[in-house]
Motif scaffolding. Structure first.
Motif, PDB file in Angstrom:
ATOM      1  N   GLY A   1      -6.289  18.080  -7.888  1.00  0.00           N
ATOM      2  CA  GLY A   1      -5.691  16.888  -7.297  1.00  0.00           C
ATOM      3  C   GLY A   1      -6.648  16.067  -6.473  1.00  0.00           C
ATOM      4  O   GLY A   1      -6.234  15.116  -5.819  1.00  0.00           O
ATOM      5  N   PHE A   2      -7.953  16.398  -6.514  1.00  0.00           N
ATOM      6  CA  PHE A   2      -8.896  15.675  -5.665  1.00  0.00           C
ATOM      7  C   PHE A   2      -9.088  14.236  -6.154  1.00  0.00           C
ATOM      8  O   PHE A   2      -9.081  13.303  -5.345  1.00  0.00           O
ATOM      9  N   GLY A   3      -9.264  14.048  -7.453  1.00  0.00           N
ATOM     10  CA  GLY A   3      -9.497  12.700  -8.001  1.00  0.00           C
ATOM     11  C   GLY A   3      -8.323  11.764  -7.765  1.00  0.00           C
ATOM     12  O   GLY A   3      -8.494  10.661  -7.222  1.00  0.00           O
ATOM     13  N   PRO A   4      -7.107  12.162  -8.155  1.00  0.00           N
ATOM     14  CA  PRO A   4      -5.963  11.298  -7.871  1.00  0.00           C
ATOM     15  C   PRO A   4      -5.731  11.114  -6.364  1.00  0.00           C
ATOM     16  O   PRO A   4      -5.276  10.057  -5.933  1.00  0.00           O
ATOM     17  N   GLY A   5      -6.066  12.117  -5.570  1.00  0.00           N
ATOM     18  CA  GLY A   5      -5.910  12.005  -4.120  1.00  0.00           C
ATOM     19  C   GLY A   5      -6.817  10.949  -3.535  1.00  0.00           C
ATOM     20  O   GLY A   5      -6.408  10.172  -2.674  1.00  0.00           O
ATOM     21  N   VAL A   6      -8.067  10.910  -4.009  1.00  0.00           N
ATOM     22  CA  VAL A   6      -8.999   9.880  -3.528  1.00  0.00           C
ATOM     23  C   VAL A   6      -8.499   8.485  -3.928  1.00  0.00           C
ATOM     24  O   VAL A   6      -8.562   7.531  -3.148  1.00  0.00           O
ATOM     25  N   GLY A   7      -7.983   8.380  -5.164  1.00  0.00           N
ATOM     26  CA  GLY A   7      -7.425   7.103  -5.608  1.00  0.00           C
ATOM     27  C   GLY A   7      -6.255   6.656  -4.740  1.00  0.00           C
ATOM     28  O   GLY A   7      -6.140   5.477  -4.390  1.00  0.00           O
ATOM     29  N   ASN A   8      -5.389   7.595  -4.387  1.00  0.00           N
ATOM     30  CA  ASN A   8      -4.260   7.260  -3.521  1.00  0.00           C
ATOM     31  C   ASN A   8      -4.710   6.915  -2.111  1.00  0.00           C
ATOM     32  O   ASN A   8      -4.106   6.052  -1.461  1.00  0.00           O
ATOM     33  N   ILE A   9      -5.756   7.576  -1.613  1.00  0.00           N
ATOM     34  CA  ILE A   9      -6.283   7.247  -0.282  1.00  0.00           C
ATOM     35  C   ILE A   9      -6.824   5.818  -0.274  1.00  0.00           C
ATOM     36  O   ILE A   9      -6.579   5.043   0.662  1.00  0.00           O
ATOM     37  N   ILE A  10      -7.541   5.457  -1.329  1.00  0.00           N
ATOM     38  CA  ILE A  10      -8.088   4.098  -1.405  1.00  0.00           C
ATOM     39  C   ILE A  10      -6.955   3.078  -1.504  1.00  0.00           C
ATOM     40  O   ILE A  10      -6.954   2.055  -0.811  1.00  0.00           O
ATOM     41  N   GLU A  11      -5.978   3.350  -2.362  1.00  0.00           N
ATOM     42  CA  GLU A  11      -4.860   2.416  -2.517  1.00  0.00           C
ATOM     43  C   GLU A  11      -4.049   2.312  -1.229  1.00  0.00           C
ATOM     44  O   GLU A  11      -3.607   1.228  -0.854  1.00  0.00           O
ATOM     45  N   GLY A  12      -3.848   3.431  -0.545  1.00  0.00           N
ATOM     46  CA  GLY A  12      -3.132   3.400   0.729  1.00  0.00           C
ATOM     47  C   GLY A  12      -3.922   2.738   1.834  1.00  0.00           C
ATOM     48  O   GLY A  12      -3.348   2.162   2.758  1.00  0.00           O
ATOM     49  N   GLY A  13      -5.249   2.791   1.772  1.00  0.00           N
ATOM     50  CA  GLY A  13      -6.078   2.131   2.781  1.00  0.00           C
ATOM     51  C   GLY A  13      -6.126   0.623   2.603  1.00  0.00           C
ATOM     52  O   GLY A  13      -6.273  -0.127   3.568  1.00  0.00           O
TER      53      GLY A  13
ATOM     54  N   ALA B   1      -3.560  -1.094   1.269  1.00  0.00           N
ATOM     55  CA  ALA B   1      -2.190  -1.591   1.347  1.00  0.00           C
ATOM     56  C   ALA B   1      -1.872  -2.380   2.622  1.00  0.00           C
ATOM     57  O   ALA B   1      -1.183  -3.398   2.529  1.00  0.00           O
ATOM     58  N   PRO B   2      -2.324  -1.992   3.825  1.00  0.00           N
ATOM     59  CA  PRO B   2      -1.994  -2.809   5.004  1.00  0.00           C
ATOM     60  C   PRO B   2      -2.570  -4.222   4.918  1.00  0.00           C
ATOM     61  O   PRO B   2      -1.927  -5.182   5.334  1.00  0.00           O
ATOM     62  N   PHE B   3      -3.763  -4.349   4.356  1.00  0.00           N
ATOM     63  CA  PHE B   3      -4.362  -5.672   4.218  1.00  0.00           C
ATOM     64  C   PHE B   3      -3.613  -6.508   3.184  1.00  0.00           C
ATOM     65  O   PHE B   3      -3.415  -7.711   3.358  1.00  0.00           O
ATOM     66  N   GLU B   4      -3.165  -5.859   2.115  1.00  0.00           N
ATOM     67  CA  GLU B   4      -2.360  -6.567   1.122  1.00  0.00           C
ATOM     68  C   GLU B   4      -1.024  -6.976   1.721  1.00  0.00           C
ATOM     69  O   GLU B   4      -0.520  -8.066   1.452  1.00  0.00           O
ATOM     70  N   LEU B   5      -0.445  -6.124   2.546  1.00  0.00           N
ATOM     71  CA  LEU B   5       0.823  -6.438   3.191  1.00  0.00           C
ATOM     72  C   LEU B   5       0.686  -7.663   4.091  1.00  0.00           C
ATOM     73  O   LEU B   5       1.521  -8.571   4.058  1.00  0.00           O
ATOM     74  N   VAL B   6      -0.378  -7.709   4.878  1.00  0.00           N
ATOM     75  CA  VAL B   6      -0.613  -8.873   5.742  1.00  0.00           C
ATOM     76  C   VAL B   6      -0.796 -10.128   4.897  1.00  0.00           C
ATOM     77  O   VAL B   6      -0.247 -11.192   5.209  1.00  0.00           O
TER      78      VAL B   6
ATOM     79  N   ALA C   1       5.620  -7.980  -1.091  1.00  0.00           N
ATOM     80  CA  ALA C   1       5.303  -7.506   0.259  1.00  0.00           C
ATOM     81  C   ALA C   1       5.962  -6.151   0.517  1.00  0.00           C
ATOM     82  O   ALA C   1       5.363  -5.269   1.145  1.00  0.00           O
ATOM     83  N   GLY C   2       7.179  -5.970   0.022  1.00  0.00           N
ATOM     84  CA  GLY C   2       7.846  -4.679   0.185  1.00  0.00           C
ATOM     85  C   GLY C   2       7.125  -3.569  -0.547  1.00  0.00           C
ATOM     86  O   GLY C   2       7.002  -2.446  -0.046  1.00  0.00           O
ATOM     87  N   MET C   3       6.639  -3.868  -1.745  1.00  0.00           N
ATOM     88  CA  MET C   3       5.888  -2.856  -2.496  1.00  0.00           C
ATOM     89  C   MET C   3       4.566  -2.527  -1.794  1.00  0.00           C
ATOM     90  O   MET C   3       4.136  -1.371  -1.783  1.00  0.00           O
ATOM     91  N   ALA C   4       3.922  -3.544  -1.215  1.00  0.00           N
ATOM     92  CA  ALA C   4       2.685  -3.279  -0.471  1.00  0.00           C
ATOM     93  C   ALA C   4       2.980  -2.424   0.758  1.00  0.00           C
ATOM     94  O   ALA C   4       2.190  -1.545   1.117  1.00  0.00           O
ATOM     95  N   GLY C   5       4.111  -2.668   1.403  1.00  0.00           N
ATOM     96  CA  GLY C   5       4.498  -1.830   2.544  1.00  0.00           C
ATOM     97  C   GLY C   5       4.770  -0.397   2.125  1.00  0.00           C
ATOM     98  O   GLY C   5       4.449   0.544   2.847  1.00  0.00           O
ATOM     99  N   PHE C   6       5.363  -0.225   0.953  1.00  0.00           N
ATOM    100  CA  PHE C   6       5.616   1.126   0.449  1.00  0.00           C
ATOM    101  C   PHE C   6       4.307   1.831   0.094  1.00  0.00           C
ATOM    102  O   PHE C   6       4.188   3.040   0.273  1.00  0.00           O
ATOM    103  N   ARG C   7       3.322   1.069  -0.414  1.00  0.00           N
ATOM    104  CA  ARG C   7       2.046   1.679  -0.807  1.00  0.00           C
ATOM    105  C   ARG C   7       1.249   2.214   0.376  1.00  0.00           C
ATOM    106  O   ARG C   7       0.295   2.961   0.179  1.00  0.00           O
ATOM    107  N   ILE C   8       1.623   1.849   1.593  1.00  0.00           N
ATOM    108  CA  ILE C   8       0.957   2.415   2.772  1.00  0.00           C
ATOM    109  C   ILE C   8       1.173   3.929   2.809  1.00  0.00           C
ATOM    110  O   ILE C   8       0.324   4.676   3.293  1.00  0.00           O
ATOM    111  N   LEU C   9       2.291   4.373   2.258  1.00  0.00           N
ATOM    112  CA  LEU C   9       2.586   5.814   2.242  1.00  0.00           C
ATOM    113  C   LEU C   9       1.678   6.578   1.284  1.00  0.00           C
ATOM    114  O   LEU C   9       1.677   7.809   1.296  1.00  0.00           O
TER     115      LEU C   9
END
Length: 122
Positions: free
Chosen positions: A88-100, A102-107, A63-71
């Motif tokens: 940096g566009f490709g990795p940026g899109v990947g990080n946006i998806i992973e960060g989006g 993350a809140p659901f994974e945290l819950v 849960a802590g790692m999922a909370g960190f992934r929100i960043l």
């Protein structure tokens, strides 16, 4: 003056009908008789309790790692905008998806913590 009297009457009427609970203590002999049985029960359940606490600790770490992934969401936005000329566009899109996600994974991880206490490692 009438308001004060009325308030006092209401307070006494509201609290006067409830008796204070009587204090009851357990007999010391009963405690001495039950202590060996309680110790045997604690020794028998010790491995299961420790396994459940271990699973809960792993779930709390997840849960802590999922909370960190929100960043990752704002970092992905920075990568997509400022890192666009540097590829940096490709990795940026990947990080946006992973960060989006993350809140659901945290819950989910927080809701699974009581289940983890029973030794189910989700």
């Amino acid at each position: 003056m009438k308001k004060r009297i009325l308030i006092l009457i209401l307070i006494f009427a509201g609290t006067g009908f409830f008796a204070a609970p009587k204090a009851e203590a357990m007999d010391p002999v009963t405690i001495a008789i039950l202590a060996p049985a309680a110790m045997r029960m604690a020794e028998a359940t010790h491995p299961y309790v420790m396994y459940g606490l271990g699973c809960a600790a792993r779930g709390l770490a997840k849960a802590g790692m999922a909370g960190f992934r929100i960043l990752y969401l704002p970092w992905g936005i920075v990568q997509c905008t400022l890192g666009l000329p540097l590829g940096g566009f490709g990795p940026g899109v990947g990080n946006i998806i992973e960060g989006g996600v993350a809140p659901f994974e945290l819950v989910f991880r927080i809701l699974m913590l009581p289940v983890n206490l029973f030794g189910v490692d989700v």
